[in-house]
Design a protein around this motif. Structure first.
Motif, PDB file in Angstrom:
ATOM      1  N   ARG A 132     -13.463  -6.724 -16.535  1.00 26.11           N
ATOM      2  CA  ARG A 132     -12.282  -6.458 -15.700  1.00 26.11           C
ATOM      3  C   ARG A 132     -12.658  -6.193 -14.239  1.00 26.11           C
ATOM      4  O   ARG A 132     -11.835  -6.327 -13.353  1.00 26.11           O
ATOM      5  CB  ARG A 132     -11.481  -5.290 -16.252  1.00 26.11           C
ATOM      6  CG  ARG A 132     -10.809  -5.611 -17.573  1.00 26.11           C
ATOM      7  CD  ARG A 132      -9.782  -4.556 -17.944  1.00 26.11           C
ATOM      8  NE  ARG A 132      -9.070  -4.951 -19.127  1.00 26.11           N
ATOM      9  CZ  ARG A 132      -8.122  -5.891 -19.181  1.00 26.11           C
ATOM     10  NH1 ARG A 132      -7.767  -6.521 -18.103  1.00 26.11           N
ATOM     11  NH2 ARG A 132      -7.527  -6.185 -20.311  1.00 26.11           N
ATOM     12  N   LEU A 165      -6.171  -5.853 -14.093  1.00 27.09           N
ATOM     13  CA  LEU A 165      -5.459  -5.180 -15.186  1.00 27.09           C
ATOM     14  C   LEU A 165      -4.377  -6.082 -15.780  1.00 27.09           C
ATOM     15  O   LEU A 165      -3.533  -5.620 -16.535  1.00 27.09           O
ATOM     16  CB  LEU A 165      -4.849  -3.860 -14.681  1.00 27.09           C
ATOM     17  CG  LEU A 165      -5.863  -2.846 -14.158  1.00 27.09           C
ATOM     18  CD1 LEU A 165      -5.158  -1.593 -13.675  1.00 27.09           C
ATOM     19  CD2 LEU A 165      -6.895  -2.501 -15.224  1.00 27.09           C
ATOM     20  N   THR A 170      -6.418  -0.702 -21.977  1.00 27.80           N
ATOM     21  CA  THR A 170      -6.340  -1.160 -20.590  1.00 27.80           C
ATOM     22  C   THR A 170      -5.368  -0.276 -19.822  1.00 27.80           C
ATOM     23  O   THR A 170      -4.248  -0.054 -20.273  1.00 27.80           O
ATOM     24  CB  THR A 170      -5.854  -2.627 -20.544  1.00 27.80           C
ATOM     25  OG1 THR A 170      -6.751  -3.426 -21.313  1.00 27.80           O
ATOM     26  CG2 THR A 170      -5.797  -3.132 -19.114  1.00 27.80           C
ATOM     27  N   ALA A 224     -11.742   1.169 -16.983  1.00 30.47           N
ATOM     28  CA  ALA A 224     -11.115  -0.139 -17.188  1.00 30.47           C
ATOM     29  C   ALA A 224     -11.198  -0.599 -18.645  1.00 30.47           C
ATOM     30  O   ALA A 224     -10.366  -1.381 -19.096  1.00 30.47           O
ATOM     31  CB  ALA A 224     -11.759  -1.191 -16.279  1.00 30.47           C
TER      32      ALA A 224
END
Length: 146
Positions: free
Chosen positions: A84, A145, A8, A79
């Protein structure tokens, strides 16, 4: 072989205007026929020049949803998880003309447009072009995030 998920991205390592992803997506008439089969959109403007011209178009056009899907793919890859992407919007500003011989290439540049640190969200602004012209306007993805 199982592919490891991408890490991430770290929100605190992003800066406004930073390019986070790019992509080049070549399209051919064959690509359009395959997409038509997958999507169920068999409108002949996506594979027959004579039909496209008869309705006032310059030639065969890529499906709008295909263009939109290609444009977000670099963001999804960056991502690391499609879940996400919590919001994605575009304006269709110009169709993607797919030449019978040369095809077309959809180009995507994804930049950080806004950071909502408290919410753990980053807005990614997409510049999407084909045949030297912008084809999607105000293309933006909001990515969690957190």
């Amino acid at each position: 072989m199982t592919q490891e998920p991408a890490a991430t991205p770290a929100l605190d390592e992003l800066t406004l205007g930073q390019i986070v992803a790019t992509g080049l997506f070549p399209l051919t008439r064959d690509s359009l026929v395959r997409y038509a089969g997958a999507s169920g959109d068999f409108n002949a403007i996506h594979y027959r020049d004579d039909v496209a011209v008869s309705v006032g178009l310059p030639g065969v056009l890529a499906h709008g949803m295909l263009t939109m899907g290609l444009a977000v793919q670099p963001v999804v890859d960056w991502a690391g998880d499609p879940a996400r992407v919590v919001d994605y919007q575009v304006r269709f500003t110009r169709p993607v003309l797919v030449d019978r011989v040369l095809g077309a290439v959809v180009s995507v540049i994804a930049k950080v447009g806004r950071i909502e640190a408290d919410a753990g969200i980053v807005r990614i602004d997409l510049t999407v072009t084909a045949n030297g012209q912008t084809v999607l306007g105000k293309a933006q993805a909001r990515v969690s995030l957190a």
